[in-house]
Design a protein around this motif. Sequence first.
Motif, PDB file in Angstrom:
ATOM      1  N   CYS A  86       0.824  -1.219   0.000  1.00 15.09           N
ATOM      2  CA  CYS A  86       0.000   0.000   0.000  1.00 15.09           C
ATOM      3  C   CYS A  86       0.850   1.257   0.000  1.00 15.09           C
ATOM      4  O   CYS A  86       1.878   1.332   0.696  1.00 15.09           O
ATOM      5  N   LEU A  87       0.428   2.233  -0.786  1.00 16.74           N
ATOM      6  CA  LEU A  87       1.070   3.559  -0.790  1.00 16.74           C
ATOM      7  C   LEU A  87       0.124   4.559  -0.132  1.00 16.74           C
ATOM      8  O   LEU A  87      -1.093   4.539  -0.393  1.00 16.74           O
ATOM      9  N   GLU A  88       0.686   5.450   0.714  1.00 18.20           N
ATOM     10  CA  GLU A  88      -0.131   6.428   1.427  1.00 18.20           C
ATOM     11  C   GLU A  88       0.488   7.826   1.316  1.00 18.20           C
ATOM     12  O   GLU A  88       1.717   7.964   1.262  1.00 18.20           O
ATOM     13  N   VAL A  89      -0.373   8.830   1.291  1.00 17.98           N
ATOM     14  CA  VAL A  89       0.050  10.232   1.425  1.00 17.98           C
ATOM     15  C   VAL A  89      -0.476  10.715   2.762  1.00 17.98           C
ATOM     16  O   VAL A  89      -1.689  10.658   3.020  1.00 17.98           O
ATOM     17  N   LYS A  90       0.433  11.197   3.628  1.00 16.54           N
ATOM     18  CA  LYS A  90       0.046  11.668   4.958  1.00 16.54           C
ATOM     19  C   LYS A  90       0.267  13.172   5.056  1.00 16.54           C
ATOM     20  O   LYS A  90       1.243  13.701   4.519  1.00 16.54           O
ATOM     21  N   ASN A  91      -0.640  13.839   5.742  1.00 19.41           N
ATOM     22  CA  ASN A  91      -0.621  15.290   5.888  1.00 19.41           C
ATOM     23  C   ASN A  91      -0.479  15.623   7.368  1.00 19.41           C
ATOM     24  O   ASN A  91      -1.336  15.248   8.183  1.00 19.41           O
ATOM     25  N   PHE A  92       0.628  16.328   7.728  1.00 20.53           N
ATOM     26  CA  PHE A  92       0.908  16.644   9.126  1.00 20.53           C
ATOM     27  C   PHE A  92       0.892  18.155   9.364  1.00 20.53           C
ATOM     28  O   PHE A  92       1.336  18.944   8.521  1.00 20.53           O
ATOM     29  N   TYR A  93       0.375  18.523  10.526  1.00 21.86           N
ATOM     30  CA  TYR A  93       0.461  19.913  10.987  1.00 21.86           C
ATOM     31  C   TYR A  93       0.814  19.893  12.474  1.00 21.86           C
ATOM     32  O   TYR A  93       0.059  19.345  13.297  1.00 21.86           O
ATOM     33  N   GLN A  94       2.002  20.455  12.819  1.00 25.56           N
ATOM     34  CA  GLN A  94       2.495  20.497  14.201  1.00 25.56           C
ATOM     35  C   GLN A  94       2.446  19.115  14.842  1.00 25.56           C
ATOM     36  O   GLN A  94       2.010  18.927  15.982  1.00 25.56           O
ATOM     37  N   GLY A  95       2.910  18.128  14.073  1.00 21.56           N
ATOM     38  CA  GLY A  95       3.029  16.771  14.595  1.00 21.56           C
ATOM     39  C   GLY A  95       1.769  15.945  14.548  1.00 21.56           C
ATOM     40  O   GLY A  95       1.798  14.740  14.816  1.00 21.56           O
ATOM     41  N   ILE A  96       0.632  16.552  14.241  1.00 19.49           N
ATOM     42  CA  ILE A  96      -0.631  15.829  14.162  1.00 19.49           C
ATOM     43  C   ILE A  96      -0.973  15.620  12.687  1.00 19.49           C
ATOM     44  O   ILE A  96      -0.938  16.560  11.892  1.00 19.49           O
ATOM     45  N   GLY A  97      -1.310  14.355  12.347  1.00 19.19           N
ATOM     46  CA  GLY A  97      -1.553  14.105  10.938  1.00 19.19           C
ATOM     47  C   GLY A  97      -2.646  13.109  10.679  1.00 19.19           C
ATOM     48  O   GLY A  97      -3.224  12.519  11.589  1.00 19.19           O
ATOM     49  N   ASN A  98      -2.928  12.944   9.407  1.00 25.06           N
ATOM     50  CA  ASN A  98      -3.902  11.946   8.973  1.00 25.06           C
ATOM     51  C   ASN A  98      -3.493  11.425   7.608  1.00 25.06           C
ATOM     52  O   ASN A  98      -2.576  11.947   6.975  1.00 25.06           O
ATOM     53  N   THR A  99      -4.182  10.407   7.156  1.00 28.11           N
ATOM     54  CA  THR A  99      -3.933   9.861   5.827  1.00 28.11           C
ATOM     55  C   THR A  99      -4.817  10.599   4.826  1.00 28.11           C
ATOM     56  O   THR A  99      -6.043  10.501   4.877  1.00 28.11           O
ATOM     57  N   ALA A 100      -4.184  11.345   3.926  1.00 28.69           N
ATOM     58  CA  ALA A 100      -4.937  12.108   2.933  1.00 28.69           C
ATOM     59  C   ALA A 100      -5.347  11.224   1.755  1.00 28.69           C
ATOM     60  O   ALA A 100      -6.356  11.492   1.103  1.00 28.69           O
ATOM     61  N   TYR A 101      -4.547  10.171   1.503  1.00 30.45           N
ATOM     62  CA  TYR A 101      -4.820   9.340   0.327  1.00 30.45           C
ATOM     63  C   TYR A 101      -4.098   8.012   0.498  1.00 30.45           C
ATOM     64  O   TYR A 101      -2.974   7.969   1.030  1.00 30.45           O
ATOM     65  N   SER A 102      -4.744   6.961   0.087  1.00 35.96           N
ATOM     66  CA  SER A 102      -4.080   5.655   0.089  1.00 35.96           C
ATOM     67  C   SER A 102      -4.525   4.876  -1.144  1.00 35.96           C
ATOM     68  O   SER A 102      -5.658   5.021  -1.615  1.00 35.96           O
TER      69      SER A 102
END
Length: 822
Positions: A86-102
């Motif tokens: 699996c390939l994922e794109v993760k989006n972080f702001y000030q250490g907090i993030g989520n998976t934007a796309y997988s």
Amino acid sequence: MKNKFYVTACRFHTKTENKLLITGWFHQNTIGENQLLVCLDKKKLRFSIEETEVGRSTMKMKDGILITKQYFLWVDLPAVWRNCRCLEVKNFYQGIGNTAYSVRVPKLKRFEKKMPEHIDEGTVGKDGFEISGWYIDNGEMKVRVYDMSGRQYPVEIKRKDREDVKQAYPENTEEEIVGFDASYQGSAPEKIRVRFEDSLRYVDETVTLLPSPAMKGYAFAKKAGKKVLVYYQQFGVKATVLRAFDKLTGRETLSYKAWFKRQTPTKEALKAQREREFAYAPKISIVVPLYRTPETYLTELIESVKKQTYGNWELCLSDGSGEDSPIAGLLARYEAEEDRIKVVSHKEPLKISENTNAALEIASGDFIAFADHDDLLAPNALYECVNLLNNEPSTEMIYTDEDKVDMSGKEHFMPHFKSDFNIDLLRSVNYICHLLVVKREVFEAAGMLAPEFDGAQDYDFILRCVEKTSEIRHIPKVLYHWRAHKDSTAENLGSKDYAFEAGRKAIQAHYDRTGIPAEARKMQINDLYFYRSKYRLTESPLVSVIIPNKDHTADLDKCIRSLEEKNAYKNIEYIIVENNSEEKETFAYYEELEKRCPRAKVLYWEEKRFNFPAINNFGAKHASGEYLLFLNNDTEIMNEDSIEELLGYCMRKDVGAVGARLYYEDGTIQHAGVIVGLGGVAGHAFPAYPHDAVGYFGRIVMAQDYSAVTAACIMVKKSVFEETGGFDEGFAVAFNDIDLCLKIREKGWLIVYNPYAELSHYESKSRGYEDTEEKVKRFNSEIDLFLKKWKGFLEQGDPYYNPNLTLSRGDFSLDVDVNKMI
């Protein structure tokens, strides 16, 4: 997460193996302090990120933020990626993030195999079918069309530009990106297969030409899932449902054929028009010169007049065929049957002007309308004109939008959605053409058609009419249908060179009558024929070139040297407004510049804030010239007469400011005028079009009036600048140039776009992007200020655009906004 990242596309590089492109945008229109990671089975991958602009148009988010940027993530995949999960794109702001796309690797493998091609649509007409699409050509690509049994169709393929594909495939050259229309004359099957094939592989795309409603719905549901999601994120649930409904029912389409059908008045509407009694009901005389007109076409013209929902008309026909006229019997029958039809016949054949004049001599109407002998009027054409006369009783001249109709009179195409009255566009081409309605008093003041301008006699007549009245109004509805004919002046000017020359003479006569010191010249770009006005400078006033600058001396030096070395106009001064530069080399350059170039002087803006209008106002106060040329420091003139071109127009009494044609560094169009209302606020016309593109009905290459032009290069009369109060300093960064132009227009002066003043513009080098929370907040506050200040103008619409055209892109395409089309 507040600043979400939305992925809109994922594909492989078309040339480099194991390189992936992921495209997306941020909720706040900037990456800001966010960080993106791309991981394969939770291991970080190397990638580069590239910020680009979305075709210079904007999309409005539901919370009011304008989306103008997209981000390209170029990801290097390891050679063993096919063995991963699996390939994922993760989006972080000030250490907090989520998976934007997988995306799962099996799906990536399918992406890898996919050929870069697409079929947009397939349509069936009376004489055959047509398909349109695009592909990336490696030099060996072939496109073939088959039916489902394997029979090959000999289609005619025409290549066309695809700006959308160029933006999506930046790794490919213009030559490699192929848009196409493929057409076939003959009976159409229910389905076809389009094969894209090179030496290594092929792919078949099945196109249903004659789908059932259920199949339409299935096709939409199958391919629209992600598009619906992205649309929902941008516009909310209501608009998404409406858009889906239009898609499922076939109501949303870019096809002019479908658009025309939707805009045609219903039987009920036409009945209501016939029953309406106007307070002012003038007689309209429709004058038509005839010359051996085929009976079918003449009958269709006459019947289109008889079907008018407004009844106070007369049809004045002059038969210039000579005494053996083949249409004499048909005309006699119509004249006997209908009291409102008047015919005058001639023993000798007549040329176009004297034939039209003969029809004018028997006209008794309050207004005169002009039609050609084989064209058609929409049934509501005269009704809409009289409706306008009742709403705007001062009107003395009316023109409408028009389209072409094929020889059968059934298929409509090539609509011309026009600007409101645009004197400089009219001096470039007879864009008014049909339908034209003129008050009798104006016609009598202008005089009859002049035989010396045969071939462009209508152009000459229109120019004489606009010299007699300023009460000219435009109805933005397609009310006239011009029958297409391969040898007509409209379709093939090259087959009538005398008409082209007659048009030039008509413009020159207009200039001579009005005392404008300009020379009309013929211009041809491929199949586009138009006119260029070259102004003769009767004096050489001082021009003050005002250039704000902060560091970037290499750009500034290039700008100054282009003016010194390429520019033929010498009565200029340079005012460099220094804006808080930080590099020592900058001040050394200023000192050297003032020694080297006596015309240059450096002013020092001492406030620490960046305020573009305040800086320019400061420079203008110290300018000695009668004309101010505001110029960005990252511009470079391309032709030696650029300043003369700007000055020639700006010296006219009716002109307040003049803008230029600007190009990006890669040679594509950056500015060819501004459309106010585009993207909700304002935007450039034809952004990123090829360097040699002509645009919609030639509007890139023709001088014309606009509501605004960019201040990256704008010449303004100093007296006009002072009377309007200069730049509004409330617009510190954005829209200050649009605001200035609208203030100039509000005072009654014209804003002219002159495509023959050409400059390169290396945009955004000096100031950078709106890439901080503070800048985004300021940008949105300036949007709010503009929307409040110019609310009335925005609601009324840009008079130099057309309400039938989209405000979501600057390409002059049809408006298919769901909220307007339901």
